[in-house]
Write a protein that holds these residues in place. Structure first.
Motif, PDB file in Angstrom:
ATOM      1  N   ASP A 290       0.831  -1.206   0.000  1.00 41.45           N
ATOM      2  CA  ASP A 290       0.000   0.000   0.000  1.00 41.45           C
ATOM      3  C   ASP A 290       0.865   1.255   0.000  1.00 41.45           C
ATOM      4  OD1 ASP A 290      -2.324  -1.460  -0.036  1.00 41.45           O
ATOM      5  OD2 ASP A 290      -2.669  -1.324   2.130  1.00 41.45           O
ATOM      6  N   GLN A 291       1.950   1.250   0.779  1.00 42.63           N
ATOM      7  CA  GLN A 291       2.850   2.405   0.806  1.00 42.63           C
ATOM      8  C   GLN A 291       3.535   2.605  -0.552  1.00 42.63           C
ATOM      9  OE1 GLN A 291       5.222   1.067   4.157  1.00 42.63           O
ATOM     10  NE2 GLN A 291       4.317   2.623   5.516  1.00 42.63           N
ATOM     11  N   ALA A 292       3.917   1.502  -1.169  1.00 39.85           N
ATOM     12  CA  ALA A 292       4.537   1.585  -2.485  1.00 39.85           C
ATOM     13  C   ALA A 292       3.563   2.176  -3.502  1.00 39.85           C
ATOM     14  CB  ALA A 292       5.006   0.214  -2.943  1.00 39.85           C
ATOM     15  N   LEU A 293       2.331   1.725  -3.465  1.00 38.11           N
ATOM     16  CA  LEU A 293       1.326   2.255  -4.384  1.00 38.11           C
ATOM     17  C   LEU A 293       1.070   3.735  -4.121  1.00 38.11           C
ATOM     18  CD1 LEU A 293      -1.213  -0.713  -4.432  1.00 38.11           C
ATOM     19  CD2 LEU A 293       0.239   0.051  -6.311  1.00 38.11           C
ATOM     20  N   GLU A 294       1.191   4.151  -2.858  1.00 40.64           N
ATOM     21  CA  GLU A 294       1.042   5.573  -2.536  1.00 40.64           C
ATOM     22  C   GLU A 294       2.165   6.388  -3.180  1.00 40.64           C
ATOM     23  OE1 GLU A 294       0.829   8.621   1.328  1.00 40.64           O
ATOM     24  OE2 GLU A 294       0.912   6.433   1.635  1.00 40.64           O
ATOM     25  N   ILE A 295       3.404   5.888  -3.081  1.00 38.80           N
ATOM     26  CA  ILE A 295       4.529   6.584  -3.719  1.00 38.80           C
ATOM     27  C   ILE A 295       4.316   6.661  -5.232  1.00 38.80           C
ATOM     28  CG2 ILE A 295       6.999   6.534  -4.207  1.00 38.80           C
ATOM     29  CD1 ILE A 295       7.433   5.126  -1.554  1.00 38.80           C
ATOM     30  N   VAL A 296       3.896   5.571  -5.820  1.00 34.36           N
ATOM     31  CA  VAL A 296       3.664   5.529  -7.270  1.00 34.36           C
ATOM     32  C   VAL A 296       2.633   6.576  -7.667  1.00 34.36           C
ATOM     33  CG1 VAL A 296       2.715   4.127  -9.146  1.00 34.36           C
ATOM     34  CG2 VAL A 296       4.360   3.137  -7.548  1.00 34.36           C
ATOM     35  N   ALA A 297       1.551   6.665  -6.905  1.00 30.45           N
ATOM     36  CA  ALA A 297       0.501   7.639  -7.209  1.00 30.45           C
ATOM     37  C   ALA A 297       1.032   9.073  -7.072  1.00 30.45           C
ATOM     38  CB  ALA A 297      -0.692   7.421  -6.281  1.00 30.45           C
ATOM     39  N   LEU A 298       1.858   9.310  -6.062  1.00 35.12           N
ATOM     40  CA  LEU A 298       2.410  10.646  -5.844  1.00 35.12           C
ATOM     41  C   LEU A 298       3.412  11.024  -6.936  1.00 35.12           C
ATOM     42  CD1 LEU A 298       2.875  10.486  -1.964  1.00 35.12           C
ATOM     43  CD2 LEU A 298       1.271  11.964  -3.204  1.00 35.12           C
ATOM     44  N   LEU A 299       4.200  10.051  -7.401  1.00 32.71           N
ATOM     45  CA  LEU A 299       5.135  10.316  -8.501  1.00 32.71           C
ATOM     46  C   LEU A 299       4.380  10.653  -9.779  1.00 32.71           C
ATOM     47  CD1 LEU A 299       7.789   7.502  -7.887  1.00 32.71           C
ATOM     48  CD2 LEU A 299       8.137   9.963  -7.611  1.00 32.71           C
ATOM     49  N   GLU A 300       3.251  10.001  -9.973  1.00 31.97           N
ATOM     50  CA  GLU A 300       2.403  10.325 -11.123  1.00 31.97           C
ATOM     51  C   GLU A 300       1.809  11.719 -10.960  1.00 31.97           C
ATOM     52  OE1 GLU A 300       0.899   9.072 -14.693  1.00 31.97           O
ATOM     53  OE2 GLU A 300       0.971   7.345 -13.354  1.00 31.97           O
ATOM     54  N   GLU A 301       1.303  11.991  -9.767  1.00 27.42           N
ATOM     55  CA  GLU A 301       0.629  13.259  -9.482  1.00 27.42           C
ATOM     56  C   GLU A 301       1.561  14.464  -9.625  1.00 27.42           C
ATOM     57  OE1 GLU A 301      -1.054  15.235  -5.409  1.00 27.42           O
ATOM     58  OE2 GLU A 301      -1.725  13.170  -5.847  1.00 27.42           O
ATOM     59  N   CYS A 302       2.803  14.310  -9.218  1.00 25.47           N
ATOM     60  CA  CYS A 302       3.736  15.438  -9.245  1.00 25.47           C
ATOM     61  C   CYS A 302       4.373  15.660 -10.617  1.00 25.47           C
ATOM     62  CB  CYS A 302       4.823  15.278  -8.186  1.00 25.47           C
ATOM     63  SG  CYS A 302       6.111  14.082  -8.613  1.00 25.47           S
ATOM     64  N   GLY A 303       4.058  14.784 -11.553  1.00 23.10           N
ATOM     65  CA  GLY A 303       4.576  14.960 -12.909  1.00 23.10           C
ATOM     66  C   GLY A 303       5.903  14.281 -13.169  1.00 23.10           C
ATOM     67  N   ALA A 304       6.395  13.484 -12.205  1.00 28.77           N
ATOM     68  CA  ALA A 304       7.700  12.833 -12.384  1.00 28.77           C
ATOM     69  C   ALA A 304       7.667  11.837 -13.534  1.00 28.77           C
ATOM     70  CB  ALA A 304       8.117  12.142 -11.093  1.00 28.77           C
ATOM     71  N   ARG A 305       6.589  11.087 -13.633  1.00 28.18           N
ATOM     72  CA  ARG A 305       6.504  10.108 -14.720  1.00 28.18           C
ATOM     73  C   ARG A 305       6.538  10.806 -16.077  1.00 28.18           C
ATOM     74  NH1 ARG A 305       1.979   5.270 -15.327  1.00 28.18           N
ATOM     75  NH2 ARG A 305       2.870   4.311 -17.221  1.00 28.18           N
ATOM     76  N   ARG A 306       5.741  11.840 -16.232  1.00 28.14           N
ATOM     77  CA  ARG A 306       5.705  12.568 -17.492  1.00 28.14           C
ATOM     78  C   ARG A 306       7.065  13.187 -17.798  1.00 28.14           C
ATOM     79  NH1 ARG A 306       4.309  11.967 -21.939  1.00 28.14           N
ATOM     80  NH2 ARG A 306       2.297  11.314 -21.082  1.00 28.14           N
ATOM     81  N   PHE A 307       7.725  13.699 -16.762  1.00 24.00           N
ATOM     82  CA  PHE A 307       9.048  14.311 -16.948  1.00 24.00           C
ATOM     83  C   PHE A 307      10.041  13.304 -17.520  1.00 24.00           C
ATOM     84  CE2 PHE A 307      13.318  14.998 -15.118  1.00 24.00           C
ATOM     85  CZ  PHE A 307      13.628  16.218 -15.705  1.00 24.00           C
TER      86      PHE A 307
END
Length: 348
Positions: A290-307
């Motif tokens: 669950d914590q890992a999925l939270e980090i993944v969601a936050l990385l998506e939300e902050c634009g890191a994936r798109r970057f």
């Protein structure tokens, strides 16, 4: 000089046969040192199977376009096997450094030895020692290639440089993870280039040019293409390790997050509003799903994936321009465009 390969043998068959012969010979010799040492070589052989053979592919397919007469083909095959052995050595050391127990969806050499004996120190020590042996074997093959003294020295000079860059990159990767080095995006990209890009793509393409007797300008163009493709490859790995399907990429799920890897994703996230929620979880060895999925969601939300996806696309665009810019022979251009196409959108 060495003769052309038989027309009935593909490069994959030749490389795989050379690897099988190498491990079979070493396993037979290992018997005199006892069952555990023989077992170590057998596990190394098992872990060498099923790989993409990307490095031999790049070296041999590009070499073939530069020397269509086949002269020096056997030497090119031998050199591609040496590069693959070096890659296998780096993987073993990397698994120890990263604490990984899986590769390609199955227990790696470390994981298998832990299952066999339940002792992580034994497993890590065995992997380090086997990595040392494969590094030595790789260097020996480089030194024994059937070519002129001038070509051999150029090849060895580049080998020394690439090994140094790869080790420096791995060293920087660990330093970033533990906070010894400040993890800004430029430093992370440099680390990625040293650690992976140099030996994964630059070295095979440069070796193909040297063995084929290509002009220095063409060699440098190929090296530049290789550097960009190698950076793409590692950035894709970072994306897959965080957002990909473990069943496809075959690595420990969330291992980068548990280890606190300072990837380009994390470097971008550091400057975001979400960082305050990511930082306490990143690098937690007891990280839950669950914590890992939270980090993944936050990385998506902050634009890191798109970057990072944009970084990949920038490198791919730059690579296409180099490939199609007119400096390469037509056949070489087609091979490299096909390799680049295969790298785009990969899932493993």
């Amino acid at each position: 000089m060495s003769a052309p390969a038989p027309e009935t043998s593909t490069w994959e068959e030749l490389v795989q046969a050379e690897l099988e012969a190498f491990f079979a010979e070493r396993s037979r010799d290992a018997m005199r040192f006892g069952a555990q040492f023989e077992r170590l070589w057998e596990l190394a052989r098992e872990n060498s199977l099923g790989g993409k053979l990307l490095r031999p592919r790049m070296l041999l397919e590009v070499f073939d376009t530069l020397r269509p007469d086949g002269l020096g083909w056997r030497t090119a095959v031998e050199l591609s096997v040496a590069v693959e052995l070096l890659h296998l050595a780096f993987l073993l050391h990397d698994d120890v450094i990263d604490g990984d127990l899986l590769r390609r969806g199955h227990p790696n050499l470390v994981g298998t030895l832990v299952e066999d004996h339940g002792d992580l120190n034994w497993a890590h020590s065995s992997a380090i020692l086997m990595g040392d042996l494969l590094t030595s074997a790789s260097h020996l093959r480089f030194a024994r290639i059937d070519t002129t003294r001038e070509v051999r020295l150029r090849v060895l000079d580049h080998l020394e440089r690439i090994v140094t860059e790869t080790v420096a990159g791995e060293h920087a990767d660990v330093a970033l993870s533990v906070g010894v080095i400040e993890p800004d995006i430029a430093t992370v990209v440099d680390m990625t280039t040293w650690k992976t890009a140099a030996y994964t793509c630059e070295l095979p393409l440069r070796l193909a040019a040297i063995l084929a007797g290509a002009p220095r300008a063409l060699e440098e163009t190929l090296a530049a293409i290789g550097g960009r493709l190698g950076l793409v490859y590692q950035l894709q790995d970072d994306l897959l390790s965080t957002f990909g399907e473990a069943s496809l990429h075959g690595k420990d799920r969330w291992s980068d997050l548990r280890e606190g890897k300072q990837t380009a994703l994390v470097a971008h996230a550091r400057g975001s509003a979400q960082w305050g929620r990511i930082e306490p979880l990143l690098g937690t060895h007891e990280l839950t799903g669950d914590q890992a999925l939270e980090i993944v969601a936050l990385l998506e939300e902050c634009g890191a994936r798109r970057f990072v996806e944009d970084l990949v696309e920038e490198q791919l665009h730059s690579t296409r321009q180099l490939i199609t810019g007119g400096a390469l022979p037509g056949a070489t251009r087609l091979v490299l465009l096909r390799i680049q196409h295969d790298l785009e959108g990969r899932q493993s």
